[in-house]
Design a protein around this motif. Structure first.
Motif, PDB file in Angstrom:
ATOM      1  N   ASN A  55     -50.077  -9.635  11.841  1.00 50.13           N
ATOM      2  CA  ASN A  55     -49.072 -10.312  11.029  1.00 50.13           C
ATOM      3  C   ASN A  55     -48.258 -11.265  11.904  1.00 50.13           C
ATOM      4  O   ASN A  55     -48.134 -11.057  13.112  1.00 50.13           O
ATOM      5  CB  ASN A  55     -48.141  -9.291  10.367  1.00 50.13           C
ATOM      6  CG  ASN A  55     -48.834  -8.511   9.270  1.00 50.13           C
ATOM      7  OD1 ASN A  55     -49.632  -9.059   8.528  1.00 50.13           O
ATOM      8  ND2 ASN A  55     -48.546  -7.224   9.181  1.00 50.13           N
ATOM      9  N   PRO A  56     -47.688 -12.319  11.312  1.00 48.73           N
ATOM     10  CA  PRO A  56     -46.895 -13.262  12.102  1.00 48.73           C
ATOM     11  C   PRO A  56     -45.790 -12.557  12.890  1.00 48.73           C
ATOM     12  O   PRO A  56     -44.993 -11.817  12.328  1.00 48.73           O
ATOM     13  CB  PRO A  56     -46.317 -14.205  11.045  1.00 48.73           C
ATOM     14  CG  PRO A  56     -47.289 -14.149   9.917  1.00 48.73           C
ATOM     15  CD  PRO A  56     -47.771 -12.728   9.887  1.00 48.73           C
ATOM     16  N   PRO A  58     -42.567 -12.625  15.874  1.00 47.58           N
ATOM     17  CA  PRO A  58     -41.611 -13.463  16.610  1.00 47.58           C
ATOM     18  C   PRO A  58     -42.179 -13.815  17.977  1.00 47.58           C
ATOM     19  O   PRO A  58     -42.948 -13.048  18.565  1.00 47.58           O
ATOM     20  CB  PRO A  58     -40.375 -12.550  16.734  1.00 47.58           C
ATOM     21  CG  PRO A  58     -40.514 -11.561  15.629  1.00 47.58           C
ATOM     22  CD  PRO A  58     -41.987 -11.328  15.477  1.00 47.58           C
ATOM     23  N   GLU A 136     -46.702 -24.929  17.329  1.00 49.18           N
ATOM     24  CA  GLU A 136     -46.647 -25.322  15.919  1.00 49.18           C
ATOM     25  C   GLU A 136     -47.989 -25.893  15.459  1.00 49.18           C
ATOM     26  O   GLU A 136     -48.421 -25.642  14.326  1.00 49.18           O
ATOM     27  CB  GLU A 136     -45.528 -26.345  15.704  1.00 49.18           C
ATOM     28  CG  GLU A 136     -44.133 -25.745  15.856  1.00 49.18           C
ATOM     29  CD  GLU A 136     -43.030 -26.795  15.814  1.00 49.18           C
ATOM     30  OE1 GLU A 136     -43.359 -28.012  15.747  1.00 49.18           O
ATOM     31  OE2 GLU A 136     -41.846 -26.411  15.834  1.00 49.18           O
ATOM     32  N   GLN A 139     -50.530 -22.965  15.258  1.00 51.28           N
ATOM     33  CA  GLN A 139     -50.209 -22.081  14.139  1.00 51.28           C
ATOM     34  C   GLN A 139     -50.971 -22.477  12.875  1.00 51.28           C
ATOM     35  O   GLN A 139     -51.337 -21.619  12.069  1.00 51.28           O
ATOM     36  CB  GLN A 139     -48.694 -22.104  13.888  1.00 51.28           C
ATOM     37  CG  GLN A 139     -48.225 -21.375  12.644  1.00 51.28           C
ATOM     38  CD  GLN A 139     -48.192 -19.871  12.805  1.00 51.28           C
ATOM     39  OE1 GLN A 139     -48.746 -19.315  13.751  1.00 51.28           O
ATOM     40  NE2 GLN A 139     -47.547 -19.196  11.879  1.00 51.28           N
ATOM     41  N   ARG A 149     -50.568 -16.415  13.502  1.00 47.60           N
ATOM     42  CA  ARG A 149     -50.131 -15.210  14.229  1.00 47.60           C
ATOM     43  C   ARG A 149     -48.652 -15.234  14.600  1.00 47.60           C
ATOM     44  O   ARG A 149     -48.110 -14.230  15.054  1.00 47.60           O
ATOM     45  CB  ARG A 149     -50.949 -15.049  15.517  1.00 47.60           C
ATOM     46  CG  ARG A 149     -52.424 -14.766  15.339  1.00 47.60           C
ATOM     47  CD  ARG A 149     -52.693 -13.413  14.703  1.00 47.60           C
ATOM     48  NE  ARG A 149     -52.152 -12.324  15.481  1.00 47.60           N
ATOM     49  CZ  ARG A 149     -52.812 -11.684  16.456  1.00 47.60           C
ATOM     50  NH1 ARG A 149     -54.033 -12.069  16.766  1.00 47.60           N
ATOM     51  NH2 ARG A 149     -52.261 -10.681  17.098  1.00 47.60           N
ATOM     52  N   ASN A 151     -44.440 -16.144  14.042  1.00 50.71           N
ATOM     53  CA  ASN A 151     -43.279 -16.445  13.207  1.00 50.71           C
ATOM     54  C   ASN A 151     -42.411 -17.414  14.004  1.00 50.71           C
ATOM     55  O   ASN A 151     -41.583 -17.003  14.817  1.00 50.71           O
ATOM     56  CB  ASN A 151     -42.507 -15.180  12.867  1.00 50.71           C
ATOM     57  CG  ASN A 151     -41.258 -15.459  12.045  1.00 50.71           C
ATOM     58  OD1 ASN A 151     -40.950 -16.620  11.732  1.00 50.71           O
ATOM     59  ND2 ASN A 151     -40.522 -14.420  11.684  1.00 50.71           N
ATOM     60  N   GLU A 153     -40.060 -19.173  13.124  1.00 50.77           N
ATOM     61  CA  GLU A 153     -38.659 -19.224  12.718  1.00 50.77           C
ATOM     62  C   GLU A 153     -37.798 -18.320  13.589  1.00 50.77           C
ATOM     63  O   GLU A 153     -36.567 -18.358  13.513  1.00 50.77           O
ATOM     64  CB  GLU A 153     -38.520 -18.806  11.247  1.00 50.77           C
ATOM     65  CG  GLU A 153     -39.231 -19.730  10.277  1.00 50.77           C
ATOM     66  CD  GLU A 153     -38.695 -21.145  10.331  1.00 50.77           C
ATOM     67  OE1 GLU A 153     -37.457 -21.323  10.385  1.00 50.77           O
ATOM     68  OE2 GLU A 153     -39.514 -22.094  10.337  1.00 50.77           O
ATOM     69  N   ARG A 154     -38.443 -17.476  14.408  1.00 48.10           N
ATOM     70  CA  ARG A 154     -37.726 -16.530  15.267  1.00 48.10           C
ATOM     71  C   ARG A 154     -38.303 -16.638  16.671  1.00 48.10           C
ATOM     72  O   ARG A 154     -39.374 -16.106  16.968  1.00 48.10           O
ATOM     73  CB  ARG A 154     -37.859 -15.094  14.745  1.00 48.10           C
ATOM     74  CG  ARG A 154     -37.444 -14.920  13.289  1.00 48.10           C
ATOM     75  CD  ARG A 154     -36.023 -15.414  13.022  1.00 48.10           C
ATOM     76  NE  ARG A 154     -35.030 -14.694  13.812  1.00 48.10           N
ATOM     77  CZ  ARG A 154     -33.777 -15.108  13.951  1.00 48.10           C
ATOM     78  NH1 ARG A 154     -33.376 -16.237  13.407  1.00 48.10           N
ATOM     79  NH2 ARG A 154     -32.926 -14.393  14.662  1.00 48.10           N
ATOM     80  N   ARG A 290     -35.729  -9.838  15.341  1.00 45.94           N
ATOM     81  CA  ARG A 290     -36.260  -9.126  14.175  1.00 45.94           C
ATOM     82  C   ARG A 290     -35.169  -8.548  13.287  1.00 45.94           C
ATOM     83  O   ARG A 290     -35.458  -8.044  12.205  1.00 45.94           O
ATOM     84  CB  ARG A 290     -37.223  -8.011  14.624  1.00 45.94           C
ATOM     85  CG  ARG A 290     -38.566  -8.513  15.069  1.00 45.94           C
ATOM     86  CD  ARG A 290     -39.697  -7.549  14.783  1.00 45.94           C
ATOM     87  NE  ARG A 290     -39.561  -6.309  15.508  1.00 45.94           N
ATOM     88  CZ  ARG A 290     -40.377  -5.909  16.496  1.00 45.94           C
ATOM     89  NH1 ARG A 290     -41.374  -6.695  16.868  1.00 45.94           N
ATOM     90  NH2 ARG A 290     -40.200  -4.766  17.091  1.00 45.94           N
TER      91      ARG A 290
END
Length: 317
Positions: A55-56, A58, A136, A139, A149, A151, A153-154, A290
Motif C-alpha cells: 500500500n502507498p 509515507p 513523483e 509514482q 507504492r 504516499n 502527501e506525507r 502517519r
C-alpha cells in the motif's frame, strides 16, 4: 452497543494502547533496490528500502554525511522500512565517497575538508527537490517498482552531519544576511542527526522560521572528525527553534560516529545509542507522517526516557 458507551470504551483503552506501543519492533520484511536518475547532467544514485506492505507508504528521504554514500544509514533505513515507511537514501556526488576513495591515505582528511564547500552544498540543495520530482514521476510510471507504492502527501527528510545541514536547509533554515532559504514545501517533518549551528549570524535568525515538526539528536562528545565543530555548538539549534513539536535528544558520551552505521570500537561505543535513535525517530515519523495517536502519546509521555540511560537528555517544546 450504544454509540456513547462504545466511545467511552475507546477512550478508556487509549492509555493502554500508548503503554503497549513499541517503536523498536519490526512489523515486516524489507526489500532494497539500487537505482539512480539524472537531472541537468547530474546523477543521483539511490538506495530504496521497500516495506513489505505494498500500500502507498509515507516517504523518508535520507541524506548522508560528508564522504558517505547511499549505503550509509542502513540501520535506520532497515528499521523505518520495517515499520512501513518507504525510505530513499540519496547519494550526493561531489560530497560522497568519491571525495576520498582515490586519495592517498594521508591526504584523505584534506580532501574531505576541501569538499565541504559552497558548491557541494548547492548541489545537495538541488538533489533533494530533484529526487522528489523523480519520485513523483516514478509514482505514476506504469510498471516501475515504485509505481503506486508512495504516499507523496506525507514526506520526511533526515540526515547526519552534512546530511543534517542538508536537512536543516530543506526544512527552512535561513542563510546569510538576506535570509536565503531552500525550503521545499513538500516536506512535512525533519530529523537532524548531529545538527549544525550557523557559523555566521545568530541561530535565532537562522532557525526561527522552521515551523514543521523537527527532531534533533546529538551527543556530549559529538564534535566533527574533520572540522572544528564543538559538541556544545550543536546544542545551539534547539533553543533557536520556535515552539511546537520540536524535540532534542542528547546522548551521554556519544561521539560523531554514534549516529552512523560505523562503530570504531572506542570507549564511547554504546549499543543502547542505536536503540534510542531508532526508537525515538520511529515514534517521531509515526506521529507526524502517519498521525498515529499512540506514537504521539509515547513520544510526549514517559516512553523515550524509559529507554534512555543516566546522563542522557530529552527535551521537547
Amino acid at each position: 452497543m450504544n454509540p456513547i458507551l462504545f466511545s467511552l470504551l475507546l477512550l478508556s483503552l487509549c492509555p493502554l494502547a500508548a503503554e503497549d506501543y513499541d517503536p523498536l519492533s519490526k512489523e515486516g520484511k524489507v526489500e532494497t533496490k539500487l537505482m539512480s536518475f539524472r537531472y541537468g547532467g547530474r546523477e543521483v544514485p539511490l538506495k530504496i528500502y521497500l516495506p513489505e506492505d505494498s500500500n502507498p507508504a509515507p516517504v523518508i528521504l535520507l541524506s548522508h554525511g560528508l564522504g558517505g554514500s547511499r549505503e550509509v544509514g542502513n540501520y535506520l533505513g532497515q528499521h523505518w522500512a520495517g515499520r512501513g515507511f518507504l525510505v530513499v537514501a540519496m547519494q550526493h556526488i561531489g560530497s560522497d565517497t568519491s571525495v576520498w576513495e582515490d586519495a592517498p591515505l594521508g591526504k584523505r582528511r584534506d580532501a574531505m575538508m576541501t569538499a565541504a564547500n559552497g558548491r557541494t552544498f548547492q548541489d545537495r540543495m538541488r538533489d533533494v527537490p530533484a529526487t522528489l520530482d523523480q519520485l513523483e514521476k516514478w509514482q505514476i510510471e506504469k510498471g516501475h517498482v515504485l509505481s503506486g507504492r508512495m504516499n507523496l502527501e506525507r514526506i520526511g527528510v533526515g540526515g547526519h552531519s552534512y546530511g543534517a545541514v542538508t536537512t536543516q536547509a530543506i526544512a527552512g533554515q535561513r542563510f546569510g544576511p538576506l535570509g536565503a532559504r531552500y525550503a521545499d514545501e513538500r516536506i512535512d517533518a525533519a530529523l537532524a542527526l548531529s545538527p549544525s549551528a550557523p557559523r555566521m549570524g545568530s541561530a535565532e535568525a537562522a532557525f526561527s522560521g522552521i515551523k514543521m515538526p523537527m527532531m534533533l539528536m546529538t551527543g556530549t562528545k559529538d564534535g566533527s572528525p574533520i572540522g572544528r565543530t564543538a559538541p556544545a555548538s550543536r546544542r545551539e539549534v534547539y533553543p533557536a527553534l520556535p515552539k511546537g513539536n520540536k524535540f532534542e535528544l542528547v546522548l551521554k558520551d556519544a561521539e560523531h560516529h554514534a549516529f552512523s552505521d560505523a562503530r570504531d570500537g572506542g570507549e564511547s561505543d554504546n549499543p543502547n545509542h542505536h536503540r534510542v535513535i531508532q526508537a525515538l525517530s520511529t515514534a517521531f515519523w509515526e506521529s507526524f507522517l502517519r498521525g498515529e495517536q499512540e506514537a504521539m502519546e509515547w513520544l510526549q509521555g514517559d516512553g523515550p526516557e524509559a529507554l534512555m540511560e543516566k546522563g542522557d537528555l530529552w527535551q521537547k517544546k
